[in-house]
Design an enzyme around this catalytic site. Structure first.
Site, PDB file in Angstrom:
ATOM      1  N   GLY A 251     -20.617  36.962  25.379  1.00  7.38           N
ATOM      2  CA  GLY A 251     -21.168  35.710  25.869  1.00  7.38           C
ATOM      3  C   GLY A 251     -22.125  35.913  27.027  1.00  7.38           C
ATOM      4  N   THR A 252     -22.530  37.159  27.270  1.00  4.72           N
ATOM      5  CA  THR A 252     -23.473  37.441  28.343  1.00  4.72           C
ATOM      6  C   THR A 252     -24.833  36.844  28.008  1.00  4.72           C
ATOM      7  OG1 THR A 252     -22.330  39.514  28.842  1.00  4.72           O
ATOM      8  CG2 THR A 252     -24.552  39.255  29.732  1.00  4.72           C
TER       9      THR A 252
ATOM     10  N   LYS B 136     -24.770  32.644  39.453  1.00  8.93           N
ATOM     11  CA  LYS B 136     -25.326  32.903  38.126  1.00  8.93           C
ATOM     12  C   LYS B 136     -26.705  33.548  38.262  1.00  8.93           C
ATOM     13  CE  LYS B 136     -26.090  30.776  33.592  1.00  8.93           C
ATOM     14  NZ  LYS B 136     -25.310  31.824  32.928  1.00  8.93           N
TER      15      LYS B 136
ATOM     16  N   HIS C  82     -25.944  25.247  37.492  1.00  5.77           N
ATOM     17  CA  HIS C  82     -24.839  26.208  37.434  1.00  5.77           C
ATOM     18  C   HIS C  82     -24.470  26.663  38.847  1.00  5.77           C
ATOM     19  CE1 HIS C  82     -25.389  26.676  33.041  1.00  5.77           C
ATOM     20  NE2 HIS C  82     -24.168  27.154  33.084  1.00  5.77           N
ATOM     21  N   HIS C  83     -23.402  27.430  38.935  1.00  2.82           N
ATOM     22  CA  HIS C  83     -22.935  27.960  40.210  1.00  2.82           C
ATOM     23  C   HIS C  83     -23.962  28.919  40.808  1.00  2.82           C
ATOM     24  CE1 HIS C  83     -21.913  31.756  38.141  1.00  2.82           C
ATOM     25  NE2 HIS C  83     -21.459  30.973  37.173  1.00  2.82           N
TER      26      HIS C  83
ATOM     27  N   PHE D 202     -19.557  29.121  24.463  1.00  2.00           N
ATOM     28  CA  PHE D 202     -18.461  29.042  23.499  1.00  2.00           C
ATOM     29  C   PHE D 202     -17.720  27.712  23.533  1.00  2.00           C
ATOM     30  CE2 PHE D 202     -19.268  33.525  23.614  1.00  2.00           C
ATOM     31  CZ  PHE D 202     -18.882  34.000  22.365  1.00  2.00           C
TER      32      PHE D 202
ATOM     33  N   GLY E  24     -28.551  30.595  29.504  1.00  2.00           N
ATOM     34  CA  GLY E  24     -28.577  30.846  28.061  1.00  2.00           C
ATOM     35  C   GLY E  24     -28.290  29.596  27.262  1.00  2.00           C
ATOM     36  N   THR E  25     -27.420  28.742  27.798  1.00  2.00           N
ATOM     37  CA  THR E  25     -27.103  27.484  27.125  1.00  2.00           C
ATOM     38  C   THR E  25     -28.334  26.590  27.047  1.00  2.00           C
ATOM     39  OG1 THR E  25     -24.816  27.588  27.896  1.00  2.00           O
ATOM     40  CG2 THR E  25     -25.631  25.435  27.188  1.00  2.00           C
TER      41      THR E  25
END
Length: 238
Positions: free
Chosen positions: A73-74, A137, A133-134, A101, A143-144
């Protein structure tokens, strides 16, 4: 199953806990801070990889070369993804990849693709994507968000590509702008916004915790066990 974890950060630790809760055995953990390398994977049933963009390709290739099924999931290295998928097929390996995911995100992508198709003919609606995001990151856009844009591009004739934007906004050059913020410990918020002259449509997915991602990762590992080939979330849900 005997499950190995590559990368022992926040995601790796939560994956470890859920695997144990579900009755799996943590066979080995690969992480430089633990002094362990990829060689400790040999003999495992499957590997789960969440590391950094610079090392993801090497980690996955090692697993493919050693016939170790791998779930990754990288994000932040998608330009190498297609060639690695081809390599896996040549080697008869097992590789499951997704930039996210979460079941909710998967549905978010699908519905966003539907919106892109339906609003394609209405040029008065401008499109912009934004993600948060945090602050740890590394990649931006996420990526999403990239997968979101690429999903919408598949159903749109109006937009041809996506681009990284410095701030939320809309452009008229045929591209989908993606703006990013990095704030605190935000797990992930992604927004699609269509702005018209008289109204706007906002569609958002917000993750409250990493639990949804972790559950999907472990489900993918269980599903991949015993299978050969290259897979993603669409396969998991069919």
């Amino acid at each position: 199953m005997n499950i190995s974890i590559i990368g022992y950060g926040k995601m790796g630790k939560e994956i470890e806990q859920l695997c144990i809760q579900k009755g799996h055995h943590i066979y080995s953990i690969v992480d430089p801070l633990l002094g362990t390398g990829l060689e400790v994977l040999k003999g495992t049933d499957i590997a789960i990889e969440f590391t950094q963009p610079a090392s993801a390709s090497q980690n996955i290739r090692y697993c493919i070369d050693n016939q170790i099924p791998i779930v990754s999931g990288t994000t932040g290295w998608h330009k190498e993804l297609d060639s690695l998928k081809d390599y896996c097929k040549v080697k008869d390996g097992s590789f499951f990849y997704s930039s996210n995911f979460s079941i909710g995100v998967h549905l978010f992508w699908q519905i966003s693709g539907y919106l892109s198709e339906k609003l394609d003919a209405f040029n008065n609606y401008k499109l912009g994507l934004h993600e948060i995001h945090h602050d740890q990151k590394k990649d931006a856009p996420s990526g999403t968000a990239v997968t979101l844009a690429e999903t919408m591009l598949k159903t749109s004739k109006r937009f041809k590509t996506w681009n990284k934007a410095d701030q939320p906004g809309w452009v008229e050059d045929g591209s989908i702008p993606i703006s990013s913020d990095r704030v605190g410990d935000v797990c992930g918020t992604h927004t699609v916004e269509y702005k018209g002259e008289h109204d706007r449509l906002i569609f958002t997915h917000e993750a409250f915790s990493r639990g949804g991602f972790v559950s999907g990762v472990v489900s993918a590992a269980e599903w991949l066990n015993g299978r050969i080939g290259v897979y993603g979330m669409d396969d998991l849900f069919t």
